[in-house]
Every structure is written in structure tokens, then in C-alpha cells.
Scaffold this active site. Structure first.
Site, PDB file in Angstrom:
ATOM      1  N   GLU A 133      -7.717   2.959 -10.799  1.00 20.54           N
ATOM      2  CA  GLU A 133      -7.009   3.913  -9.758  1.00 20.54           C
ATOM      3  C   GLU A 133      -6.050   4.773 -10.534  1.00 20.54           C
ATOM      4  O   GLU A 133      -5.905   6.090 -10.169  1.00 20.54           O
ATOM      5  CB  GLU A 133      -6.503   3.225  -8.700  1.00 20.54           C
ATOM      6  CG  GLU A 133      -5.835   4.427  -7.835  1.00 20.54           C
ATOM      7  CD  GLU A 133      -5.139   3.910  -6.537  1.00 20.54           C
ATOM      8  OE1 GLU A 133      -5.629   2.614  -5.880  1.00 20.54           O
ATOM      9  OE2 GLU A 133      -4.091   4.478  -5.932  1.00 20.54           O
ATOM     10  N   THR A 172      -2.050   3.105  -4.761  1.00 28.31           N
ATOM     11  CA  THR A 172      -2.199   2.829  -2.854  1.00 28.31           C
ATOM     12  C   THR A 172      -1.969   1.412  -2.912  1.00 28.31           C
ATOM     13  O   THR A 172      -2.005   0.983  -1.728  1.00 28.31           O
ATOM     14  CB  THR A 172      -3.518   3.120  -2.550  1.00 28.31           C
ATOM     15  OG1 THR A 172      -4.414   2.782  -3.442  1.00 28.31           O
ATOM     16  CG2 THR A 172      -3.700   4.862  -2.667  1.00 28.31           C
ATOM     17  N   CYS A 202      -1.389   2.401   0.941  1.00 28.01           N
ATOM     18  CA  CYS A 202      -2.274   2.606   1.817  1.00 28.01           C
ATOM     19  C   CYS A 202      -2.213   1.611   3.259  1.00 28.01           C
ATOM     20  O   CYS A 202      -1.592   0.444   3.064  1.00 28.01           O
ATOM     21  CB  CYS A 202      -3.815   2.613   1.498  1.00 28.01           C
ATOM     22  SG  CYS A 202      -4.417   0.766   1.240  1.00 28.01           S
ATOM     23  N   SER A 231      -5.882  -5.310  -7.577  1.00 30.08           N
ATOM     24  CA  SER A 231      -4.558  -5.099  -7.334  1.00 30.08           C
ATOM     25  C   SER A 231      -3.928  -5.602  -6.111  1.00 30.08           C
ATOM     26  O   SER A 231      -2.939  -6.394  -5.845  1.00 30.08           O
ATOM     27  CB  SER A 231      -4.172  -3.656  -7.415  1.00 30.08           C
ATOM     28  OG  SER A 231      -2.875  -3.385  -7.366  1.00 30.08           O
ATOM     29  N   ASN A 232      -4.770  -5.379  -4.902  1.00 27.00           N
ATOM     30  CA  ASN A 232      -4.126  -5.461  -3.656  1.00 27.00           C
ATOM     31  C   ASN A 232      -4.070  -7.021  -3.348  1.00 27.00           C
ATOM     32  O   ASN A 232      -3.230  -7.383  -2.650  1.00 27.00           O
ATOM     33  CB  ASN A 232      -4.664  -4.917  -2.464  1.00 27.00           C
ATOM     34  CG  ASN A 232      -6.033  -5.119  -1.955  1.00 27.00           C
ATOM     35  OD1 ASN A 232      -6.273  -6.073  -1.431  1.00 27.00           O
ATOM     36  ND2 ASN A 232      -7.041  -4.609  -2.591  1.00 27.00           N
ATOM     37  N   SER A 274     -11.267  -6.082  -0.803  1.00 25.70           N
ATOM     38  CA  SER A 274     -12.244  -5.956  -1.226  1.00 25.70           C
ATOM     39  C   SER A 274     -12.980  -7.390  -1.368  1.00 25.70           C
ATOM     40  O   SER A 274     -14.202  -7.311  -1.459  1.00 25.70           O
ATOM     41  CB  SER A 274     -12.365  -5.637  -2.751  1.00 25.70           C
ATOM     42  OG  SER A 274     -11.454  -6.015  -3.423  1.00 25.70           O
TER      43      SER A 274
HETATM   44  S1  SF4 Z   1      -7.155  -0.562  -0.317  1.00 21.73           S
HETATM   45 FE1  SF4 Z   1      -8.802   0.239   0.740  1.00 21.73          FE
HETATM   46  S2  SF4 Z   1      -7.952   1.858   2.026  1.00 21.73           S
HETATM   47 FE2  SF4 Z   1      -6.474   1.253   0.614  1.00 21.73          FE
HETATM   48  S3  SF4 Z   1      -6.859   2.956  -1.024  1.00 21.73           S
HETATM   49 FE3  SF4 Z   1      -7.877   0.951  -1.568  1.00 21.73          FE
HETATM   50  S4  SF4 Z   1      -9.936   1.359  -0.664  1.00 21.73           S
HETATM   51 FE4  SF4 Z   1      -8.612   2.828   0.321  1.00 21.73          FE
END
Ligand code: SF4
Length: 315
Positions: A133, A172, A202, A231-232, A274
Site C-alpha cells: 500500500e 490505512t 480505515c 499489516s492490520n 483479510s
Molecule cells: S483494511 Fe479493508 S477497508 Fe481498510 S483499507 Fe484495507 S481493504 Fe480497505
């Protein structure tokens, strides 16, 4: 005689797992396969999850690192993380047919970056070097007009062309708390810095981190289902650890380290944006083979975000 299993409270974070951007990106590959037939090429992992990627491979998707690996006569999908402008430009030049699965919330950051450069501002971009990203967002604007800031220390020493003419944007999928600390450091050093109109982190990232915080006080261990590249998902494990909970990021049930797990009385389970819900179920079932599990799903407000699919695939 069957030995009785120790009791275990399993607290399932909510919301967890798939976000609207991931749902859309996977659907785009499925629709592209229906529309064009197999194989459809996908540049990079469509989302960071091996299970998702393997499933799409069995349907006829071929994942490649670079556009050069795509034959002239096959369509290519760009991943949810977004791509530098040079990638669709190169695809157009080659006459490739392509579908962009960039999450609309990442595209929003791209458009913000373009606008800031038009206004003549230099951008400080808060993110992690090397993440797709970040590569995609840095590639939206001319080299030299955006500088990556990864840490509070970076914020304190990053050289800028004009302190009065700056703006910041963020990846994000960052840690909400770490990002706030970096933004504070930038604001102290550059009081005139322009902030994004709305939060770049996000909704899915911040909701999943809040959900982990919500249950962290009630569990001894936390299992975060997600890929080490996600990452998230990494941030979810960090959030739990910072709250004093021993957290493990695992791709699926087979990765649980039972020795490390020991015999806790409570375990929290969550999943990155994901990771499919099927893997959450698999983990709870694996826990239930060794423990007498009582499951509770944390209270939450359901997420209602959805994104439109590209017109060329649904028309
Ligand atoms: S985590 Fe999901 S909603 Fe957030 S930027 Fe990534 S793909 Fe988009």
C-alpha cells in the site's frame, strides 16, 4: 476412562475478519474469472491471506509479482493494496486489459495525495516501508514530493523543504495509537502542517483494534488469525500485547503452539481484515478438541460498509 478437558472461556472479538475492501477485491477476481475465463492474472497477492490466494488459484487465478509476468492476451487484476501510477500506465501501453481491485479507501488517500501536490504542499506519509500500500501511495505523486515517516523518531528528524507548506497522510492499516503519537510529534514540530480532511486509518482497522481492546482485559491469551504480511493483523497482535495479553499471530489452527498456549482459563480470538471466518471457526474447533470450550461473541455494532464493484465486471 476419558480424561476431562480443562474449561476454557473463548471470547470472540467483534468485528473481526473480512472488511468491505477485501470482500470486494476477492469478488473482483471471481467475477473476472467468470467474465474472461481462466487464467486471470493477479499482480501480487490480491489480499494478504494464503488461504484466500490458494482458493482463487484453484479457480484459475495466477498470481505474479510483476506486470512483465502477464502474457499480452490475458487480463490482470491489481491487488486491494493499490499500485503506483506507473503500473496501470505500463498495462495501458502494452494494451493489457486490467481491472483495479484497489480498496476505495486506499484510492481516497491516493486522490488526497494528488490534490496536496497540486496545492504545492510536500507530503509526510506515515506508514511502513516496503508495504505494497505504501509503495502504491508513494507512486501516486512525483518522487521527492512525499517523504515516508515510520516512527516518532522519524517525525522528529525528517528534513522538509518548507515547514509552512506541509501535509500528512497515513497508510490505512496502521496502529491508531502509534499513528496518533507520530501525528502529535509532527504537529509539535510543524504547527502549520495540514491534516487529512477525514481519518486515513480505515474503519475496519480501527474497529478491529477497538474490538481487541474491548476483550483484552478479560482474556489471558489472544489468538490473532492473519498472515505475517498483513499489516492490520500485525497491529491487532501488538494492541493485545501492549495491554499485557500474550498474543500470537497465526495463519490458521495448525499453527497454534500448544506448548506456549499452556492451560489458560480464557482465550480471545480475532482475525485481521483479510482472514476468512472459516479460519476463525477452525481455530475454535481446534481449541474445543483440547478444552471444554464456552464461546462468547463480544457485543458490537455491525459494520454496514459495502463498496461498488467495477462497472466493467457487473454491466
Ligand atoms: S483494511 Fe479493508 S477497508 Fe481498510 S483499507 Fe484495507 S481493504 Fe480497505
Amino acid at each position: 476412562m476419558i480424561a476431562s478437558r480443562p474449561p476454557l472461556q473463548v471470547l470472540i472479538a467483534a468485528p473481526r475478519g473480512f472488511c468491505a475492501g477485501v470482500d470486494r477485491a476477492i469478488r473482483i477476481v471471481e467475477l473476472a474469472l467468470e467474465r474472461f475465463g481462466a487464467p486471470v492474472y493477479v499482480r501480487h497477492e490480491i489480499v494478504h491471506n494464503r488461504f484466500v490466494v490458494d482458493r482463487l488459484k484453484t479457480m484459475g487465478a495466477i498470481f505474479v509479482d510483476e506486470l512483465d509476468d502477464v502474457p499480452d492476451d490475458r487480463p490482470v487484476v491489481f491487488s486491494a493494496h493499490g499500485v503506483p501510477k506507473s503500473v496501470p500506465a505500463a498495462a495501458t501501453e502494452r494494451g493489457l486489459s486490467f481491472v483495479d481491485a484497489t480498496c476505495p479507501l486506499v484510492s481516497k488517500v491516493h486522490r488526497q495525495a494528488e490534490r496536496l501536490i497540486e496545492e504545492g504542499r510536500h507530503i509526510l506519509f506515515i506508514g511502513h516501508a516496503g508495504h505494497p500500500e505504501v509503495i502504491g501511495t508513494l507512486g501516486q505523486v512525483p518522487a521527492g514530493s512525499i517523504t515516508l515517516v515510520e516512527t516518532v523518531e522519524d517525525a522528529g528528524r525528517v528534513p522538509v523543504p518548507d515547514p509552512e507548506n506541509l501535509a500528512f497522510l497515513t497508510q490505512t492499516t496502521l496502529s491508531v495509537d502509534d499513528t496518533a503519537a507520530i501525528v502529535d510529534a509532527l504537529r509539535i514540530r510543524f504547527p502549520a502542517i495540514r491534516a487529512p480532511r477525514s481519518e486515513d486509518i480505515c474503519y475496519a482497522t480501527s474497529n478491529r483494534q477497538a474490538a481487541v481492546k474491548e476483550i483484552a482485559g478479560s482474556v489471558e491469551r489472544m489468538l490473532v488469525i492473519g498472515s505475517p504480511q498483513s499489516s492490520n493483523s500485525l497491529r491487532l497482535a501488538e494492541v493485545a500485547e501492549r495491554l499485557g495479553v500474550s498474543a500470537r499471530l497465526i495463519e490458521r489452527a495448525s499453527a497454534i503452539d500448544w506448548e506456549c498456549m499452556g492451560t489458560p482459563r480464557s482465550v480471545g480470538v480475532t482475525a485481521g481484515a483479510s482472514a476468512p471466518e472459516q479460519l476463525v471457526r477452525e481455530v475454535i474447533d481446534a481449541l474445543a478438541e483440547r478444552f471444554e470450550v464456552t464461546e462468547t461473541v463480544a457485543d458490537h455494532t455491525p459494520e454496514r460498509m459495502t463498496f461498488k464493484l467495477p462497472r466493467e465486471l457487473v454491466a
